[in-house]
Design a protein around this motif. Structure first.
Motif, PDB file in Angstrom:
ATOM      1  N   LYS A 153       0.838  -1.204   0.000  1.00 19.87           N
ATOM      2  CA  LYS A 153       0.000   0.000   0.000  1.00 19.87           C
ATOM      3  C   LYS A 153       0.871   1.250   0.000  1.00 19.87           C
ATOM      4  O   LYS A 153       1.667   1.456   0.913  1.00 19.87           O
ATOM      5  CB  LYS A 153      -0.916   0.014   1.218  1.00 19.87           C
ATOM      6  CG  LYS A 153      -1.835   1.252   1.260  1.00 19.87           C
ATOM      7  CD  LYS A 153      -2.602   1.355   2.560  1.00 19.87           C
ATOM      8  CE  LYS A 153      -3.643   0.266   2.673  1.00 19.87           C
ATOM      9  NZ  LYS A 153      -4.520   0.484   3.871  1.00 19.87           N
ATOM     10  N   ALA A 155       1.981   5.219   0.421  1.00 18.61           N
ATOM     11  CA  ALA A 155       1.676   6.201   1.460  1.00 18.61           C
ATOM     12  C   ALA A 155       0.525   7.108   1.028  1.00 18.61           C
ATOM     13  O   ALA A 155      -0.281   7.548   1.853  1.00 18.61           O
ATOM     14  CB  ALA A 155       2.916   7.038   1.769  1.00 18.61           C
ATOM     15  N   SER A 158      -2.825   5.567   2.016  1.00 15.13           N
ATOM     16  CA  SER A 158      -3.123   5.744   3.438  1.00 15.13           C
ATOM     17  C   SER A 158      -3.560   7.168   3.729  1.00 15.13           C
ATOM     18  O   SER A 158      -4.470   7.407   4.538  1.00 15.13           O
ATOM     19  CB  SER A 158      -1.892   5.384   4.280  1.00 15.13           C
ATOM     20  OG  SER A 158      -1.525   4.038   4.091  1.00 15.13           O
ATOM     21  N   GLU A 159      -2.928   8.129   3.066  1.00 14.19           N
ATOM     22  CA  GLU A 159      -3.302   9.523   3.251  1.00 14.19           C
ATOM     23  C   GLU A 159      -4.722   9.767   2.736  1.00 14.19           C
ATOM     24  O   GLU A 159      -5.509  10.490   3.361  1.00 14.19           O
ATOM     25  CB  GLU A 159      -2.315  10.424   2.518  1.00 14.19           C
ATOM     26  CG  GLU A 159      -2.647  11.907   2.554  1.00 14.19           C
ATOM     27  CD  GLU A 159      -2.508  12.529   3.923  1.00 14.19           C
ATOM     28  OE1 GLU A 159      -2.903  13.697   4.074  1.00 14.19           O
ATOM     29  OE2 GLU A 159      -2.009  11.855   4.848  1.00 14.19           O
ATOM     30  N   GLU A 161      -7.170   7.569   2.605  1.00 13.61           N
ATOM     31  CA  GLU A 161      -8.096   6.969   3.555  1.00 13.61           C
ATOM     32  C   GLU A 161      -8.318   7.883   4.759  1.00 13.61           C
ATOM     33  O   GLU A 161      -9.407   7.933   5.324  1.00 13.61           O
ATOM     34  CB  GLU A 161      -7.564   5.611   4.019  1.00 13.61           C
ATOM     35  CG  GLU A 161      -7.586   4.545   2.937  1.00 13.61           C
ATOM     36  CD  GLU A 161      -6.945   3.253   3.371  1.00 13.61           C
ATOM     37  OE1 GLU A 161      -7.564   2.195   3.200  1.00 13.61           O
ATOM     38  OE2 GLU A 161      -5.813   3.298   3.911  1.00 13.61           O
ATOM     39  N   ARG A 162      -7.273   8.612   5.145  1.00 11.39           N
ATOM     40  CA  ARG A 162      -7.374   9.491   6.316  1.00 11.39           C
ATOM     41  C   ARG A 162      -8.239  10.716   6.038  1.00 11.39           C
ATOM     42  O   ARG A 162      -9.002  11.156   6.909  1.00 11.39           O
ATOM     43  CB  ARG A 162      -5.979   9.936   6.757  1.00 11.39           C
ATOM     44  CG  ARG A 162      -5.955  10.726   8.061  1.00 11.39           C
ATOM     45  CD  ARG A 162      -4.548  11.165   8.409  1.00 11.39           C
ATOM     46  NE  ARG A 162      -4.044  12.154   7.470  1.00 11.39           N
ATOM     47  CZ  ARG A 162      -4.330  13.463   7.555  1.00 11.39           C
ATOM     48  NH1 ARG A 162      -5.117  13.906   8.512  1.00 11.39           N
ATOM     49  NH2 ARG A 162      -3.830  14.311   6.675  1.00 11.39           N
ATOM     50  N   ALA A 227      -5.164   5.946  -5.108  1.00 11.41           N
ATOM     51  CA  ALA A 227      -5.990   5.150  -4.207  1.00 11.41           C
ATOM     52  C   ALA A 227      -6.908   4.218  -4.993  1.00 11.41           C
ATOM     53  O   ALA A 227      -7.085   3.047  -4.631  1.00 11.41           O
ATOM     54  CB  ALA A 227      -6.803   6.069  -3.302  1.00 11.41           C
ATOM     55  N   SER A 248     -10.753  -0.663   3.001  1.00 12.46           N
ATOM     56  CA  SER A 248     -11.401   0.277   3.916  1.00 12.46           C
ATOM     57  C   SER A 248     -12.675   0.816   3.277  1.00 12.46           C
ATOM     58  O   SER A 248     -12.840   0.752   2.052  1.00 12.46           O
ATOM     59  CB  SER A 248     -10.450   1.431   4.240  1.00 12.46           C
ATOM     60  OG  SER A 248     -10.188   2.193   3.069  1.00 12.46           O
TER      61      SER A 248
END
Length: 257
Positions: A153, A155, A158-159, A161-162, A227, A248
């Motif tokens: 995954k 970075a 992940s950003e 998703e946040r 993403a 997610s």
């Protein structure tokens, strides 16, 4: 959670239906709805009350704070509703339904509230059932699934998703602030009360809110392609028989779009 246990699933859906309804029709929702109605009606009827006769500031200015209160309460109510809808047990059940469809098993009934849709089934839904590519089952004689690899995954994913669920309220709050500032200025001009001009401070605040929302939206748009590519890679790897992490809710929403 055993999602093949009808009794357990019925109990789960019953409990969470109550929680979702409570989040929607809780005090924040009622207060927000009443404040919104009062804020819209006030400029038209406020000047008719005896207590505000000859006092234009009291006749019009309260509409601004009422609309701001309405925006805050309705935003809070929506956040609580979405938090209840995204509970891990409901997310797991939607995941199970999505996988069942991938294997060619269509659910007999999906209640609209489970996906955040209207009671008549309309609307896009805030939490749709994830969609996966149809699974080609491995040969039953060998029992060996095809090989597949999943990239790590990034970075940026992940950003995304946040920040994906952040925002969404900037436009509404910005317009309410602008409307409140305009009412205050109009009252000040019509009544000669300089105090009402203080409401003009809400106008640059509205611009600040809009700029913040625009920057947040631009950041999401920049992160979205990577993403989405990762989410599709996970789905492809899972369909090919690889062990993959669960997507997610933010990434599943990308695939549904």
């Amino acid at each position: 959670m055993d999602y093949t246990d009808d009794a357990a699933v019925s109990d789960l859906l019953g409990r969470h239906r109550v929680a979702v309804d409570r989040a929607t029709h809780g005090p924040a929702g009622w207060i927000g709805g009443l404040a919104l109605a009062a804020g819209v009606i006030w400029p038209f009827v406020g000047h008719t009350a005896p207590a505000t006769a000859g006092r234009p500031l009291l006749a019009y200015a309260p509409a601004g704070p009422l609309l701001v209160l309405a925006a805050a309460c309705l935003t809070l109510a929506r956040l609580r509703w979405k938090r209840a809808l995204m509970h891990k047990e409901l997310a797991g059940y939607r995941e199970a339904l999505g996988l069942a469809r991938a294997y060619g098993i269509e659910p007999a009934h999906v209640p609209p509230w489970l996906e955040g849709r209207r009671e008549d089934g309309g609307g896009k839904g805030a939490a749709p059932i994830p969609r996966y590519a149809p699974v080609e089952r491995a040969d039953e004689g060998t029992g060996t699934p095809p090989s597949a690899t999943l990239p790590p995954k990034p970075a940026a994913v992940s950003e995304y998703e946040r920040v994906a669920d952040q925002g969404g309220w900037h436009d509404e709050v910005g317009w309410l602030l602008l409307f409140a500032g305009g009412i205050g200025a109009a009252v000040a001009v019509s009544s000669g009360e300089p105090l009402g001009l203080a409401a003009l401070a809400l106008v640059p605040l509205a611009v600040v809110v809009w700029v913040a929302g625009h920057r947040q939206g631009s950041r999401k748009a920049d992160l979205r392609p990577e993403a989405e590519a990762y989410a599709r890679a996970v789905v492809a790897a899972r369909a090919a028989g690889a062990e993959t992490p669960d997507l997610s809710p933010q990434l599943r929403a990308l695939l549904d779009d």
